[in-house]
Write a protein that holds these residues in place. Structure first.
Motif, short mmCIF file in Angstrom:
data_model
loop_
_atom_site.label_atom_id
_atom_site.label_comp_id
_atom_site.label_asym_id
_atom_site.label_seq_id
_atom_site.Cartn_x
_atom_site.Cartn_y
_atom_site.Cartn_z
N ASP A 175 63.12 -36.89 125.20
CA ASP A 175 64.25 -37.68 125.72
C ASP A 175 64.78 -37.20 127.08
O ASP A 175 65.77 -37.73 127.57
N ASP A 176 64.14 -36.22 127.69
CA ASP A 176 64.55 -35.69 129.01
C ASP A 176 65.96 -35.11 129.01
O ASP A 176 66.64 -35.11 130.03
N LYS A 177 66.39 -34.61 127.87
CA LYS A 177 67.65 -33.87 127.76
C LYS A 177 67.31 -32.54 127.07
O LYS A 177 66.49 -32.49 126.16
N ALA A 178 67.95 -31.48 127.51
CA ALA A 178 67.74 -30.18 126.89
C ALA A 178 69.09 -29.51 126.68
O ALA A 178 69.84 -29.30 127.62
N SER A 179 69.40 -29.23 125.42
CA SER A 179 70.64 -28.53 125.10
C SER A 179 70.31 -27.11 124.66
O SER A 179 69.35 -26.87 123.92
N ILE A 180 71.12 -26.18 125.15
CA ILE A 180 70.94 -24.76 124.87
C ILE A 180 72.28 -24.23 124.39
O ILE A 180 73.32 -24.53 124.96
#
Length: 189
Positions: A175-180
């Protein structure tokens, strides 16, 4: 773990009692040493927030100028436990060769380990339904960690493999989102 000041220009500052983060550095060539030229791109988060336990567990702290990842000296007192969340937009970044969180220590403290964890993108920074301790996504697998040293030193955390899995340029249907999420590893001293 401390804080990164998300208002700091071109920097994510880290402090061992309060933490704040601001960008992920992305290289399209092999990873340079810190003395080598700057990365191709520095991506700032599209959302960043801290969450706090205990009496504050239902409060949104998404407008705080700091992102804390702290455990107080009394680990049984949840009022003094904070975690932080970062969300990055990877649209248009292409195939990523290397991705590194760069955190600058902004307080004097003993060395400490900073750990980044995979987490869901299912959170928002502020507004109705925004992130709190009680509704924050649970951390997944450990991505990597880095050792924070002296005031002003930069701590690098390699997040390449995780960022690649979140990018549609390298992983179909991503989805071209990255949560860290960032969590404290040991108590303050």
């Amino acid at each position: 773990l401390g804080g990164w000041d998300h208002n700091a220009p071109n920097d994510a500052t880290f402090a061992p009692a309060e933490m704040v983060v601001d960008y992920v550095r992305v290289w399209s060539a092999p990873f340079p040493l810190p003395s080598e030229p700057a990365p191709d791109v520095e991506i700032t988060p599209i959302a960043d927030a801290q969450v706090r336990g205990g009496d504050y567990a239902d409060e949104n702290q998404g407008t705080s100028p700091y992102l804390n990842a702290t455990i107080g000296s009394d680990i049984n007192n949840t009022n003094f436990i904070w975690d932080s969340y970062l969300k990055f937009d990877l649209v248009g970044q292409g195939k990523i060769k290397k991705a590194v969180l760069a955190l600058t220590n902004n307080l004097n403290a003993d060395e400490d380990t900073i750990t980044a964890w995979e987490t869901s993108d299912d959170w928002i920074e502020t507004g109705s339904g925004s992130i709190t301790w009680n509704n924050a996504p649970m951390p997944g697998a450990v991505i990597s960690s880095g050792l924070a040293k002296a005031d002003g030193d930069i701590t690098y955390i390699d997040v390449t493999d995780y960022i690649r899995t979140q990018s549609s340029a390298t992983t179909p249907n991503a989805d071209d989102k990255a949560s860290i999420s960032l969590h404290r590893v040991k108590e303050n001293h």
